[in-house]
Design an enzyme around this catalytic site. Structure first.
Site, short mmCIF file in Angstrom:
data_model
loop_
_atom_site.label_atom_id
_atom_site.label_comp_id
_atom_site.label_asym_id
_atom_site.label_seq_id
_atom_site.Cartn_x
_atom_site.Cartn_y
_atom_site.Cartn_z
N HIS A 169 -8.70 -10.35 1.07
CA HIS A 169 -8.47 -10.10 2.49
C HIS A 169 -9.65 -10.74 3.21
CE1 HIS A 169 -7.54 -7.11 5.96
NE2 HIS A 169 -8.42 -7.99 6.40
N HIS A 192 -2.15 -12.67 3.21
CA HIS A 192 -1.76 -12.55 4.63
C HIS A 192 -2.52 -13.50 5.58
CE1 HIS A 192 -5.20 -9.89 4.40
NE2 HIS A 192 -4.53 -8.79 4.13
N HIS A 219 1.67 4.40 8.08
CA HIS A 219 0.90 5.48 8.69
C HIS A 219 1.89 6.39 9.40
CE1 HIS A 219 -2.90 3.38 7.95
NE2 HIS A 219 -2.32 2.29 8.41
N ASP A 244 2.75 -6.70 2.77
CA ASP A 244 1.58 -5.89 3.13
C ASP A 244 2.02 -4.55 3.71
OD1 ASP A 244 -1.08 -5.19 3.29
OD2 ASP A 244 -1.47 -6.28 5.15
N HIS A 289 0.87 -1.18 0.00
CA HIS A 289 0.00 0.00 0.00
C HIS A 289 0.91 1.23 0.00
CE1 HIS A 289 -3.57 -2.46 1.26
NE2 HIS A 289 -2.62 -3.18 1.82
N PHE A 290 1.03 1.89 -1.15
CA PHE A 290 1.93 3.03 -1.25
C PHE A 290 1.21 4.37 -1.07
CE2 PHE A 290 5.70 0.99 -3.74
CZ PHE A 290 6.02 0.24 -2.62
N ARG A 291 -0.12 4.34 -0.90
CA ARG A 291 -0.93 5.47 -0.42
C ARG A 291 -1.17 6.60 -1.44
NH1 ARG A 291 -3.08 2.47 3.39
NH2 ARG A 291 -1.78 2.12 5.23
#
Length: 449
Positions: A178, A236, A317, A313, A62-64
Site C-alpha cells: 500500500h 490499488h 465499516h 479492496d 479485509h474481512f475483519r
C-alpha cells in the site's frame, strides 16, 4: 461430490469465447466439449444464452476477523463474495491482533477452515520489527507479505527506509504494498484541519491523500524492488502519475515473468471525485478516489496491459461509523458482492472486452500469485465457476445485500449483469439469489519453489 453437466454454455476463457458443454466430477472440470452425454446421477444445467466464467480471484480483501467482527466476519463476507462470483479471496493482515506472526497467520487459516464459504488464503503483515518472522515464512504458506507504506492500524505502518530495505532484500515471497507517503499526508491533514476544523469536506480527501503522496511512495517501492530483485505487487493504484513505472504486458506468459506488477480496484475504475458530492463518506477510502483524469488513465492502463489485476479492496465499516466527521470516518467500503458486476459494467459500456475482464479478475491473479489449479476453465482444474446472465439486470438494494454492515455504495445502481450461479470446488454454493447451507471452501495451494 455431485456430478454437474452444463449444456449449451458460452464459455469465456483464455482470450476465447465459445459454446460448449462442460462436465464437473469430484469437484473438478473433467470434460469441455460439445454434446457431452449425460452421466448417471448427474444434474443437468441448461446454460443456453448464459456465460460461464472462471470465478474471480480477489487478491485484496479485509474481512475483519479477528477483533473487528462488528464490521464483518469471515463467514458473512465470504458469503457476500460468492454471491458476487468471487470464488477465492486473499485476506489482509490489519486485524486485531494483526497477522504479523506465523502463529497468527495459522490461526486465521484455522478460522477460515471452520467458517469460510469461498476458497481462501492470507497475507503475513510486515512491521518495523518482525523481519525474523518474514524470513521464516514458507513461500507456499501465505499469499504474500503485505507492507503498509502508508497509514494503517496498530503497528503495521512501516515507515523506516532501513527496515523497508531489509524486508525487500530478505522476503521469500511476493511483497504487496500500500503506497502513500505518510509524512506528506500528515502535513496536508494539518493544513486542512487549520482551514476547516473537524468538518473537512469529503471531496477534499483526494487532495489530502494526494497523487503526489502516492507517487513518492510507489517510486520508493519500485526502486527497492529493482535494487533487490524483489517480486513486488503494487496494490490499488489510483493515479496517472504512477503508471509509467510499469511494463506493459498483454499475454499471461509475459505476466508470469513480470517481477513488478500493478493492480487497480473496481471503485477506482467506477467512481471519480465528482461522486463525493453524492456519496460523501461512503466512498472515502485509502488511497483516495481521485479526479476523472486519473480514472480515465487507470481504465486505459487496464486495456494497455500496464495494470495487471482488478481487485476490490473490500473493507467494510458500519453505517454508524461512516456518519462521523472527516477525521473520524474510517476509510474503506464493502465491495466483494458487486466487484465482478462493476467490472463487467465496462463490458456493457463497450470499454473492456469480456475476455479482458476475465483475464484481469481470474487468470492474472492465478498467474501472478502462482495459484495451483484455479483461475482458468481447464480440464483437471477445480470447478470454481460463475454463471452469468447478461440478459437480466440487478438493482442493488438493502434487501439483496449480504454484507454484515448491510450497506453498499452501489445502492440504487442497476447492473446490466446478474450472477445466476456460483460453484466452489465443483459444488453449487449460490443459486438464484440463495446460498447453500453447506460450505465447500478450501485453502488454496500455490506452486512456488
Amino acid at each position: 461430490m455431485c456430478i454437474l453437466l452444463f449444456k449449451n454454455s458460452t464459455i469465456v476463457n483464455e482470450n476465447q469465447i465459445f459454446e460448449s458443454d462442460l462436465l464437473v466430477e469430484n469437484g473438478r472440470i473433467t470434460k469441455i466439449e460439445k454434446d457431452i452425454e449425460v452421466p448417471a446421477d448427474c444434474r443437468v444445467i441448461d446454460a443456453k444464452d448464459k456465460y460461464l466464467l472462471p470465478g474471480m480471484i480477489d487478491d485484496q480483501v479485509h474481512f475483519r476477523e479477528p477483533g473487528l467482527t462488528h464490521k464483518g466476519e469471515i463467514a458473512t463476507e465470504s458469503k457476500a463474495a460468492i454471491a458476487g462470483g468471487i470464488t477465492t479471496y486473499m485476506e489482509m493482515p490489519n486485524v486485531n491482533p494483526p497477522t504479523t506472526t506465523l502463529e497468527a497467520l495459522e490461526d486465521k487459516y484455522q478460522r477460515a477452515t471452520e467458517k469460510s464459504y469461498a476458497n481462501y488464503s492470507f497475507y503475513l503483515g510486515a512491521t518495523n520489527d518482525n523481519i525474523e518472522e518474514i524470513s521464516k515464512l514458507d513461500p507456499n504458506q501465505a499469499s504474500g507479505v503485505k507492507v503498509f507504506m502508508g497509514a494503517s492500524t496498530g503497528n503495521m505502518l512501516v515507515d523506516s527506509e532501513e527496515v523497508l530495505a531489509k524486508i525487500f532484500a530478505n522476503c521469500p515471497v511476493l511483497i504487496a504494498t500500500h503506497c502513500e507517503d505518510p509524512q506528506m499526508i500528515t502535513e496536508l491533514e494539518d493544513i486542512y484541519r487549520k482551514k476547516y476544523g473537524e468538518d473537512v469536506p469529503m471531496q477534499e480527501h483526494a487532495s489530502i491523500r494526494s497523487a503526489e503522496a502516492c507517487m513518492r511512495s510507489s517510486q520508493l517501492a519500485v526502486t527497492l524492488a529493482k535494487k533487490y530483485g524483489t517480486s513486488l505487487h503494487l496494490l490499488h493504484l489510483t493515479t496517472a502519475n504512477e503508471l509509467y513505472q510499469f511494463e506493459s504486458v498483454k499475454t499471461l506468459k509475459a505476466l508470469a515473468n513480470k517481477k513488478i506488477t500493478a493492480e487497480v480496484c473496481v471503485h477506482h475504475l467506477f467512481f471519480n471525485s465528482n461522486d463525493y458530492e453524492r456519496l460523501g463518506s461512503q466512498i472515502k477510502c485509502n488511497p483516495a478516489i481521485k479526479d476523472e483524469s486519473h480514472q480515465k488513465a487507470l481504465i486505459q492502463a487496464v486495456k494497455d496491459g500496464i495494470i495487471d489485476i482488478i481487485a476490490t479492496d473490500h473493507a467494510p465499516h458500519t453505517w454508524e461509523e461512516k456518519q462521523n466527521t472527516y477525521f473520524k470516518v474510517p476509510s474503506g467500503m464493502p465491495l466483494v458482492q458487486h466487484g465482478l458486476q462493476s467490472a463487467l459494467e465496462f463490458y456493457h459500456r463497450g470499454i473492456f472486452d469480456l475476455e479482458l475482464v476475465v483475464q484481469k479478475t481470474a487468470h492474472a491473479p492465478a498467474v501472478r500469485y502462482q495459484v495451483k489449479d484455479r483461475g482458468f476453465i481447464r480440464e483437471g482444474y477445480w470447478a470454481d465457476l460463475v454463471l452469468i446472465d447478461f440478459n437480466k439486470s440487478e438493482t442493488v438494494s438493502k434487501d439483496n445485500i449480504f454484507y454484515k454492515c448491510s450497506w453498499s455504495p452501489f445502492e440504487g445502481h442497476t447492473f446490466g449483469t446478474s450472477i445466476d450461479m456460483t460453484l466452489i470446488n465443483g459444488n453449487i454454493a449460490f443459486e438464484d439469489g440463495q446460498h447453500r447451507k453447506e460450505r465447500y471452501a478450501q485453502r488454496i495451494e500455490f506452486e512456488r519453489k
